[in-house]
Design an enzyme around this catalytic site. Sequence first.
Site: not given
Length: 590
Positions: A216, A296
């Site tokens: 956002d 990751e």
Amino acid sequence: MSSTVQAPVRASSESARQWWASAVIYQIYPRSFADGNHDGMGDLKGVTGRLPYLAKLGVDAIWLSPFYRSPQADAGYDVADYRDVDPLFGTLADFDEMLQKAHAAGLKVIVDLVPNHTSDEHVWFQEALAAAPGSAARARYMFREGKGEDGSLPPNNWQSIFGGPAWTRVPDGQWYLHLFDTKQPDLNWENEEVWAEMRSVLRFWLDRGVDGFRVDVAHGLVKDPALPDWTGQAAMVEGQDAAPHAATAEAANAPEALPSQEAGHVSKPALDPPSPFFDQDGVHEVYRDWHKVLAEYGPDRMMVAEAWVEPAERLVRYIRPDEMQQAFNFDFLLAGWDARQMAKVIADSLEASASVGAPTTWVLSNHDTVRHPSRFGLADPTTFPKGIALEDEQPDEALGLARARAATLVALALPGSAYVYQGEELGLPEHTTLDAEFRQDPTFFRTKGVERGRDGCRVPLPWISEAPQFGFSGPTADAPAAWLPQPESYRRLAADVQEGVAGSTLELYRTAIAARREHALGTGSLSWPELNDPDAGLLAFSNGQVLVLANMGRDRAALPDGYDVLVASSPEAVQDGSLTPNSAVWLVQA
Ligand code: GLC
């Protein structure tokens, strides 16, 4: 800072192979999608219950607008706890169930991340209010002393995107910045605790199994540290004027020369000086950091930027190889029903994204803008009213829907990823006659109604034509009122009356999404055939074997010989070998 360094073109095709590069992504606005516990408010159980509908629609992923704990001052974009579900929408267990079932149905799940601001009810802001000026608790937000002898003037002249001043004073005399509502204090992205907290929030949801994040106000996190006055105008939708001056005069030092405008109708403003709070180079460091966190978890997690940034060359900086994977293409949304503008935006955005080796996205509607069937039904189908009310020009619904269906065939035929806003697939118009008493959007109140606000595009979906609230809360007769009333026109657009009906908007979406997959349009590449003639209102492009024509002009356009119609925007699109105005077709060689 490496943001000044030209990014290399993404050489590897690894990213191009990822699901998001060509996905059709369906935006769910949870409070208005489906109400699973029959209380008039949509929720996560409602989403779970409708997963089969979404799988049948053929989309690849869903993006859910915020469902986190929130006082709902901005419909959930004011987050009080980033790690919990608001009781309005259910529980974390409901989320986990929804996620697991979505994955089982082959749907990826993207959640919303709101890093620019928290709710004023977030524990951090409560701590900041209780702490003294200069404290560590205040340093997580943008607290400043005021100007003037007694500090009673705000630190600068910034105006909230929602209208009114961007600063609010607290009892001890300091001011805090909120680019949006008073209840949405901006975080301080020069503070290491803020970085650590958002990284941890990312991991919280990645650990639960989400596939990505919609970020956002991605262009807003970092502010020019000098916090200089600014004479430009900010708007959520770049290209719209900011909150009209009349409604913001309460700001202690509102700039004086803002142009006045008629309620509801806005046009592109003249070029503003660069904003000191949007698109600062420093934001890119944040996304490089998050890119590593996502990596990751494997190469298939993604972020999509909500960044109202112009021009496209600035926007694609958010999707350089070590930043986000996608950015919403709002230039496409802003192009309107206009062949010249659309052709230009398509060419420009493909070129700009190619310069960073990233795929493009295509967006026509979302929870912040007037639904495209209604925009396209206005006398000028390229304008962007900030909501529509009874006293404003009312769109021609039939014309707008015809154009919207044609525009959808354009969007779904383009290479890259396409976003579909819930209800688009039913051809829903904006609620353009919503009574002021029902409005909830803070923009309506902060501009004293000059902006009608975004409620009209957030109305609960109609599922069952002959049920209370058109089945939004289920088929039962005792369902309470939905949180926003639906217009009567939604009855004939309910999902159940379109299901299996040839020529319905729902079946058009299903057919087009399936054909898009079959012809690999999402991973295709675009070329412009000779018959492309935007000056005459005819947009034409080829993607692989598919030739796409959209008639945005006034006259019929002859179809080329030797082609069969693969998909048509309506049963009336092709007549006597020509494409009627306000229609589009996908053609394949016979
Ligand atoms: C984004 C959201 C919008 C929200 C604003 C503040 O623009 O899409 O709905 O009001 O940010 O968070």
